[in-house]
Scaffold this motif. Structure first.
Motif, short mmCIF file in Angstrom:
data_model
loop_
_atom_site.label_atom_id
_atom_site.label_comp_id
_atom_site.label_asym_id
_atom_site.label_seq_id
_atom_site.Cartn_x
_atom_site.Cartn_y
_atom_site.Cartn_z
N PHE A 196 -5.59 -5.83 -24.81
CA PHE A 196 -4.57 -6.55 -24.06
C PHE A 196 -3.66 -5.58 -23.30
O PHE A 196 -3.22 -5.88 -22.18
CB PHE A 196 -3.74 -7.45 -24.99
N MET A 197 -3.39 -4.41 -23.88
CA MET A 197 -2.60 -3.42 -23.14
C MET A 197 -3.33 -2.98 -21.87
O MET A 197 -2.72 -2.81 -20.82
CB MET A 197 -2.32 -2.19 -24.02
N LEU A 198 -4.65 -2.83 -21.99
CA LEU A 198 -5.45 -2.49 -20.80
C LEU A 198 -5.34 -3.59 -19.75
O LEU A 198 -5.17 -3.31 -18.55
CB LEU A 198 -6.91 -2.28 -21.20
N LEU A 199 -5.41 -4.83 -20.18
CA LEU A 199 -5.30 -5.95 -19.24
C LEU A 199 -3.93 -5.99 -18.58
O LEU A 199 -3.81 -6.28 -17.38
CB LEU A 199 -5.58 -7.27 -19.95
N PHE A 200 -2.88 -5.68 -19.33
CA PHE A 200 -1.54 -5.65 -18.74
C PHE A 200 -1.42 -4.52 -17.72
O PHE A 200 -0.83 -4.70 -16.65
CB PHE A 200 -0.49 -5.49 -19.84
N VAL A 201 -1.96 -3.35 -18.05
CA VAL A 201 -1.92 -2.22 -17.11
C VAL A 201 -2.62 -2.59 -15.80
O VAL A 201 -2.10 -2.39 -14.69
CB VAL A 201 -2.56 -0.97 -17.73
N LEU A 202 -3.83 -3.13 -15.92
CA LEU A 202 -4.62 -3.46 -14.74
C LEU A 202 -3.99 -4.59 -13.92
O LEU A 202 -3.96 -4.53 -12.68
CB LEU A 202 -6.04 -3.85 -15.16
N SER A 203 -3.47 -5.61 -14.60
CA SER A 203 -2.84 -6.71 -13.86
C SER A 203 -1.59 -6.22 -13.14
O SER A 203 -1.29 -6.67 -12.02
CB SER A 203 -2.52 -7.88 -14.78
N GLY A 204 -0.85 -5.28 -13.75
CA GLY A 204 0.33 -4.73 -13.09
C GLY A 204 -0.03 -3.99 -11.82
O GLY A 204 0.60 -4.16 -10.77
N ILE A 205 -1.07 -3.15 -11.90
CA ILE A 205 -1.53 -2.43 -10.70
C ILE A 205 -2.01 -3.43 -9.65
O ILE A 205 -1.71 -3.31 -8.45
CB ILE A 205 -2.65 -1.45 -11.06
N GLY A 206 -2.77 -4.44 -10.09
CA GLY A 206 -3.30 -5.42 -9.16
C GLY A 206 -2.23 -6.26 -8.49
O GLY A 206 -2.37 -6.67 -7.33
N ASN A 207 -1.12 -6.52 -9.20
CA ASN A 207 -0.01 -7.24 -8.58
C ASN A 207 0.47 -6.52 -7.33
O ASN A 207 0.78 -7.13 -6.29
CB ASN A 207 1.16 -7.35 -9.56
N ALA A 208 0.57 -5.19 -7.43
CA ALA A 208 1.05 -4.39 -6.29
C ALA A 208 -0.01 -4.27 -5.21
O ALA A 208 0.29 -4.38 -4.01
CB ALA A 208 1.46 -3.00 -6.78
N SER A 209 -1.26 -4.05 -5.60
CA SER A 209 -2.30 -3.81 -4.59
C SER A 209 -2.58 -5.06 -3.76
O SER A 209 -2.82 -4.97 -2.55
CB SER A 209 -3.58 -3.31 -5.25
N THR A 210 -2.53 -6.25 -4.39
CA THR A 210 -2.75 -7.46 -3.61
C THR A 210 -1.61 -7.70 -2.62
O THR A 210 -1.85 -8.10 -1.47
CB THR A 210 -2.92 -8.69 -4.53
N PHE A 211 -0.38 -7.46 -3.05
CA PHE A 211 0.74 -7.64 -2.13
C PHE A 211 0.73 -6.60 -1.01
O PHE A 211 1.22 -6.86 0.09
CB PHE A 211 2.06 -7.58 -2.90
N ARG A 212 0.18 -5.43 -1.28
CA ARG A 212 0.06 -4.42 -0.23
C ARG A 212 -0.95 -4.87 0.82
O ARG A 212 -0.83 -4.54 2.00
CB ARG A 212 -0.38 -3.08 -0.86
N MET A 213 -1.96 -5.63 0.41
CA MET A 213 -2.99 -6.10 1.33
C MET A 213 -2.45 -7.10 2.35
O MET A 213 -2.89 -7.12 3.50
CB MET A 213 -4.15 -6.74 0.55
N ILE A 214 -1.51 -7.94 1.93
CA ILE A 214 -1.11 -9.08 2.76
C ILE A 214 -0.53 -8.67 4.11
O ILE A 214 -0.98 -9.18 5.16
CB ILE A 214 -0.14 -9.99 1.97
#
Length: 476
Positions: free
Chosen positions: A363-381
């Motif tokens: 679950f810690m791995l999932l939290f780390v990855l989702s946190g990074i993905g939150n930023a990367s998707t918003f950077r795409m927009i």
């Protein structure tokens, strides 16, 4: 005769904005303006926005820490009812985000931030009073949980507002800091609430303790009351310290163009996978851990996931600026498939009691990855919509047409950031509810987790086809 005095030039709103007022000129893509004026103003608004957003997340997720304690102090709610209380704030918050997404261009960032922050007082105070009486009916808690969605709605307007203040080259950083440090509110509530339950923070003013079956005194009202002074301070800081940008003003009709944009809906889907996972796992992890591993005090660890996820969102914004949003998003979803498979491997079942250590690590791995993905998707927009509008112009467009296209791209990007955050937030409802339903129907969380794997595979396909592969429609 006295000599006539030369008229004194009045400073422009952009050059010398009043803390409480509007800024008429905002040209942050001009390096000189940004260095001389824009950077200072933008950063002041960002650093007022962050604590306001942190408090919004804390109120939004307060039931993730309260639900596990209600039955300890005399309530008799079922496990499914408690999962509902953990899930309902995400449902109402996601719905409110749809409306909040369009508020900043209509009302102004300063006004809306102050008002929406002050609205958090309603659920915080009501919760503080409701938990003190074990006779409080369940529907009261349902209503409070729905009102906690005010905190979830704030995210959409906050991110939309901050996106206007920074140049495109700095938006990954700005949005990552605002969201990442704001997301710390989820970790804060799961860390602070267990601490403040043990003593009378406000003395006799907030009421007496509730006694558990073990004879332990708990001040469950502190879960709501502890945020009240900070909410008041943040609302006042926003009212007197932030600015409204005239450049961000637009009608709903202008913003509603995003509903005809394919990439709005694609990014909504991807953001369900990143932010929806972050907020859903944050809401559901404490109750899931308590149900699957009753011998473990899950609240001791519950704050860790949202903490690392929030911090990785801040780091992810910087990484996305350097590496590109699509590459980072693609890798995130590949990793999240592996992470969910890892969680399944450590679940208790017919073959044994599982491993809480492995379960927590995955679950810690999932939290780390989702946190990074939150930023990367918003950077795409912003990149996607700037690219789309530039292509529509053609090579022979004049400066005025290009300026108008840049403005439209900015308005649509901000609207998509807000709207996608609304759709993504529904993950905060569906994930804990999926856990609850899976446990109720099958006695295990496996069915829900396999569903998450299928969803992440669809996100990998979307990212690769439209944004990452060679010849993609919008490489970003």
């Amino acid at each position: 005769m006295p000599s006539a005095k030369a008229p004194v030039a009045k400073p422009t709103a952009a050059a010398s904005p009043k803390p409480k007022g509007a800024i008429d000129v905002w040209t942050v893509e001009d390096p000189t303006f940004w260095a001389d004026t824009g950077s200072r103003i933008a950063n002041r608004n960002l650093w007022i926005s962050i604590p306001a957003l942190l408090l919004a997340f804390a109120v939004w997720m307060v039931f993730s820490a309260v639900a596990v304690n209600l039955n300890r102090v005399g309530f008799s709610f079922s496990t499914d009812q408690l999962f509902w209380l953990a899930a309902l704030p995400a449902l109402s918050g996601a719905t409110l985000r749809i409306f909040y997404s369009f508020m900043v261009p209509i009302f102004g960032g300063r006004r809306w931030t102050a008002i929406s922050t002050a609205s958090l007082l309603v659920p915080a105070l009501w919760l503080g009073f409701a938990v003190q009486d074990p006779g409080t009916p369940y529907w009261h808690f349902v209503a409070i949980a729905v009102l906690c969605g005010f905190g979830g709605g704030n995210f959409a307007s906050s991110m939309s507002n901050i996106s206007f203040f920074f140049p495109k080259a700095r938006q990954g950083y700005a949005l990552g800091m605002n969201a990442g440090l704001g997301n710390l509110g989820v970790s804060a509530v799961q860390f602070v609430v267990p601490v403040v339950l043990g003593f009378a923070v406000f003395g006799g003013l907030a009421g007496g303790p509730q006694m558990t079956a073990e004879g332990k005194a708990l001040y469950l009202q502190n879960a709501g009351f502890v945020w009240v002074p900070f909410i008041l301070a943040a609302a006042l800081a926003a009212w007197f310290g932030m600015n409204d940008l005239q450049a961000s003003r637009s009608s709903f009709a202008e913003q509603s163009a995003i509903f005809t944009r394919k990439h709005n809906w694609l990014m909504c889907w991807l953001y369900i996978g990143t932010f929806g996972s972050f907020i859903g796992f944050s809401a559901g992890f404490p109750m899931l851990s308590k149900t699957l591993f009753p011998e473990v005090d899950a609240l001791k660890y519950a704050f860790l996931g949202p903490l690392v996820g929030a911090l990785m969102r801040s780091a992810g914004g910087v990484l996305a600026d350097k590496l590109g949003g699509a590459l980072l998003t693609f890798l995130v979803f590949v990793g999240m498939v592996a992470g969910v498979v890892g969680v399944i491997a450590f679940l208790p079942g017919a073959n044994g009691g599982g491993s809480f250590t492995g379960f927590l690590a995955m679950f810690m791995l999932l939290f780390v990855l989702s946190g990074i993905g939150n930023a990367s998707t918003f950077r795409m927009i912003p990149v996607i919509f700037r690219t789309q509008h530039e292509r529509a112009l053609g090579a022979n467009a004049d400066a005025r047409a290009r300026a108008a296209a840049t403005r439209r791209a900015g308005i649509e990007s901000a609207a998509v950031i807000g709207f996608s955050s609304a759709i993504g937030a529904y993950g905060g409802f569906f994930i804990p509810k999926s856990f609850g339903s899976s446990l109720a129907l099958t006695g295990s969380a496996e069915a829900a987790l396999y569903g998450f794997v299928a969803f992440y595979l669809s996100c990998i396909a979307i990212t690769w086809w439209w944004y990452f592969r060679r010849g993609a429609e919008c490489p970003c």
